[in-house]
Motif scaffolding. Structure first.
Motif, PDB file in Angstrom:
ATOM      1  N   SER A 118       3.425  -0.206   5.629  1.00 57.24           N
ATOM      2  CA  SER A 118       3.381  -0.275   7.082  1.00 57.24           C
ATOM      3  C   SER A 118       4.554  -1.114   7.582  1.00 57.24           C
ATOM      4  O   SER A 118       5.239  -1.774   6.808  1.00 57.24           O
ATOM      5  CB  SER A 118       2.064  -0.898   7.541  1.00 57.24           C
ATOM      6  OG  SER A 118       2.042  -2.268   7.226  1.00 57.24           O
ATOM      7  N   VAL A 119       4.767  -1.093   8.876  1.00 57.68           N
ATOM      8  CA  VAL A 119       5.841  -1.870   9.490  1.00 57.68           C
ATOM      9  C   VAL A 119       5.652  -3.351   9.207  1.00 57.68           C
ATOM     10  O   VAL A 119       6.619  -4.076   8.996  1.00 57.68           O
ATOM     11  CB  VAL A 119       5.910  -1.591  11.008  1.00 57.68           C
ATOM     12  CG1 VAL A 119       6.901  -2.508  11.692  1.00 57.68           C
ATOM     13  CG2 VAL A 119       6.269  -0.141  11.260  1.00 57.68           C
ATOM     14  N   SER A 178      12.387  -4.997   9.504  1.00 54.97           N
ATOM     15  CA  SER A 178      12.446  -3.880  10.438  1.00 54.97           C
ATOM     16  C   SER A 178      12.462  -4.404  11.874  1.00 54.97           C
ATOM     17  O   SER A 178      12.859  -3.693  12.784  1.00 54.97           O
ATOM     18  CB  SER A 178      11.287  -2.919  10.231  1.00 54.97           C
ATOM     19  OG  SER A 178      10.057  -3.555  10.503  1.00 54.97           O
ATOM     20  N   ASP A 179      12.052  -5.658  12.061  1.00 57.70           N
ATOM     21  CA  ASP A 179      12.166  -6.329  13.358  1.00 57.70           C
ATOM     22  C   ASP A 179      13.644  -6.662  13.566  1.00 57.70           C
ATOM     23  O   ASP A 179      14.225  -7.401  12.761  1.00 57.70           O
ATOM     24  CB  ASP A 179      11.323  -7.602  13.361  1.00 57.70           C
ATOM     25  CG  ASP A 179      11.391  -8.374  14.669  1.00 57.70           C
ATOM     26  OD1 ASP A 179      12.365  -8.212  15.437  1.00 57.70           O
ATOM     27  OD2 ASP A 179      10.477  -9.167  14.923  1.00 57.70           O
ATOM     28  N   ALA A 199      16.296  -9.865  10.667  1.00 59.82           N
ATOM     29  CA  ALA A 199      17.374  -9.702   9.681  1.00 59.82           C
ATOM     30  C   ALA A 199      18.622 -10.492  10.062  1.00 59.82           C
ATOM     31  O   ALA A 199      19.163 -11.208   9.217  1.00 59.82           O
ATOM     32  CB  ALA A 199      17.694  -8.229   9.470  1.00 59.82           C
ATOM     33  N   PRO A 200      19.090 -10.429  11.324  1.00 60.35           N
ATOM     34  CA  PRO A 200      20.279 -11.213  11.649  1.00 60.35           C
ATOM     35  C   PRO A 200      20.054 -12.718  11.505  1.00 60.35           C
ATOM     36  O   PRO A 200      20.934 -13.448  11.043  1.00 60.35           O
ATOM     37  CB  PRO A 200      20.588 -10.863  13.103  1.00 60.35           C
ATOM     38  CG  PRO A 200      19.788  -9.668  13.418  1.00 60.35           C
ATOM     39  CD  PRO A 200      18.681  -9.584  12.425  1.00 60.35           C
ATOM     40  N   ARG A 201      18.884 -13.180  11.846  1.00 60.70           N
ATOM     41  CA  ARG A 201      18.599 -14.618  11.706  1.00 60.70           C
ATOM     42  C   ARG A 201      18.567 -15.028  10.239  1.00 60.70           C
ATOM     43  O   ARG A 201      19.066 -16.086   9.870  1.00 60.70           O
ATOM     44  CB  ARG A 201      17.305 -14.977  12.408  1.00 60.70           C
ATOM     45  CG  ARG A 201      17.434 -14.785  13.904  1.00 60.70           C
ATOM     46  CD  ARG A 201      16.488 -15.644  14.699  1.00 60.70           C
ATOM     47  NE  ARG A 201      16.744 -15.489  16.116  1.00 60.70           N
ATOM     48  CZ  ARG A 201      17.602 -16.218  16.800  1.00 60.70           C
ATOM     49  NH1 ARG A 201      18.313 -17.140  16.199  1.00 60.70           N
ATOM     50  NH2 ARG A 201      17.775 -16.020  18.092  1.00 60.70           N
ATOM     51  N   ALA A 232      19.519  -0.517   4.610  1.00 59.24           N
ATOM     52  CA  ALA A 232      19.654  -0.213   6.040  1.00 59.24           C
ATOM     53  C   ALA A 232      19.291  -1.418   6.896  1.00 59.24           C
ATOM     54  O   ALA A 232      19.964  -1.710   7.891  1.00 59.24           O
ATOM     55  CB  ALA A 232      18.786   0.986   6.409  1.00 59.24           C
ATOM     56  N   GLU A 233      18.223  -2.132   6.528  1.00 61.89           N
ATOM     57  CA  GLU A 233      17.827  -3.328   7.280  1.00 61.89           C
ATOM     58  C   GLU A 233      18.895  -4.414   7.166  1.00 61.89           C
ATOM     59  O   GLU A 233      19.243  -5.070   8.151  1.00 61.89           O
ATOM     60  CB  GLU A 233      16.488  -3.856   6.762  1.00 61.89           C
ATOM     61  CG  GLU A 233      15.327  -2.956   7.087  1.00 61.89           C
ATOM     62  CD  GLU A 233      14.070  -3.284   6.299  1.00 61.89           C
ATOM     63  OE1 GLU A 233      12.995  -2.800   6.713  1.00 61.89           O
ATOM     64  OE2 GLU A 233      14.139  -4.015   5.281  1.00 61.89           O
ATOM     65  N   TYR A 234      19.416  -4.586   5.944  1.00 59.08           N
ATOM     66  CA  TYR A 234      20.467  -5.569   5.715  1.00 59.08           C
ATOM     67  C   TYR A 234      21.704  -5.233   6.544  1.00 59.08           C
ATOM     68  O   TYR A 234      22.245  -6.083   7.252  1.00 59.08           O
ATOM     69  CB  TYR A 234      20.815  -5.616   4.221  1.00 59.08           C
ATOM     70  CG  TYR A 234      22.130  -6.271   3.931  1.00 59.08           C
ATOM     71  CD1 TYR A 234      22.286  -7.647   4.070  1.00 59.08           C
ATOM     72  CD2 TYR A 234      23.225  -5.520   3.522  1.00 59.08           C
ATOM     73  CE1 TYR A 234      23.509  -8.248   3.816  1.00 59.08           C
ATOM     74  CE2 TYR A 234      24.441  -6.117   3.260  1.00 59.08           C
ATOM     75  CZ  TYR A 234      24.572  -7.480   3.410  1.00 59.08           C
ATOM     76  OH  TYR A 234      25.776  -8.073   3.159  1.00 59.08           O
ATOM     77  N   TRP A 235      22.145  -3.990   6.470  1.00 57.11           N
ATOM     78  CA  TRP A 235      23.351  -3.589   7.184  1.00 57.11           C
ATOM     79  C   TRP A 235      23.156  -3.708   8.701  1.00 57.11           C
ATOM     80  O   TRP A 235      24.061  -4.150   9.415  1.00 57.11           O
ATOM     81  CB  TRP A 235      23.765  -2.171   6.798  1.00 57.11           C
ATOM     82  CG  TRP A 235      25.061  -1.795   7.431  1.00 57.11           C
ATOM     83  CD1 TRP A 235      25.256  -0.894   8.429  1.00 57.11           C
ATOM     84  CD2 TRP A 235      26.350  -2.341   7.134  1.00 57.11           C
ATOM     85  NE1 TRP A 235      26.586  -0.836   8.760  1.00 57.11           N
ATOM     86  CE2 TRP A 235      27.285  -1.722   7.981  1.00 57.11           C
ATOM     87  CE3 TRP A 235      26.806  -3.305   6.227  1.00 57.11           C
ATOM     88  CZ2 TRP A 235      28.638  -2.019   7.956  1.00 57.11           C
ATOM     89  CZ3 TRP A 235      28.161  -3.597   6.206  1.00 57.11           C
ATOM     90  CH2 TRP A 235      29.062  -2.964   7.054  1.00 57.11           C
TER      91      TRP A 235
END
Length: 87
Positions: free
Chosen positions: A3-4, A10-11, A15-17, A52-55
């Protein structure tokens, strides 16, 4: 099926933080450079983010002006805006 809630990165804010936390954790080399593997290894293999989340997180940090991503793809450099925001 996952799940999400099983995918914290996925938020779009998380990821950027996390990437900026990792950048701050390493001592920069010449000219403030942080080798990209110092970020991608922990994100993908320890935190279990998808590529994909990392990028997406890396692109977001770059688009916000927090990081400079070298065209060779070998390193990033934290900008003054990133230093100020994540100090």
């Amino acid at each position: 099926m996952k799940s999400v809630s099983d995918r914290p990165y996925s938020d779009p804010e998380k990821a950027p933080r996390r990437i900026m936390e990792l950048v701050r954790a390493f001592e920069p080399i010449q000219d403030g450079r942080i080798y990209i593997e110092k970020i991608n290894y922990p994100m993908i293999y320890q935190d279990k983010a998808t590529p994909a989340e990392y990028w997406a997180g890396l692109e977001y940090a770059k688009d916000q002006g927090w990081l400079e991503y070298h065209e060779s793809g070998t390193y990033v450099r934290m900008t003054q805006a990133g230093k100020d925001l994540f100090a």
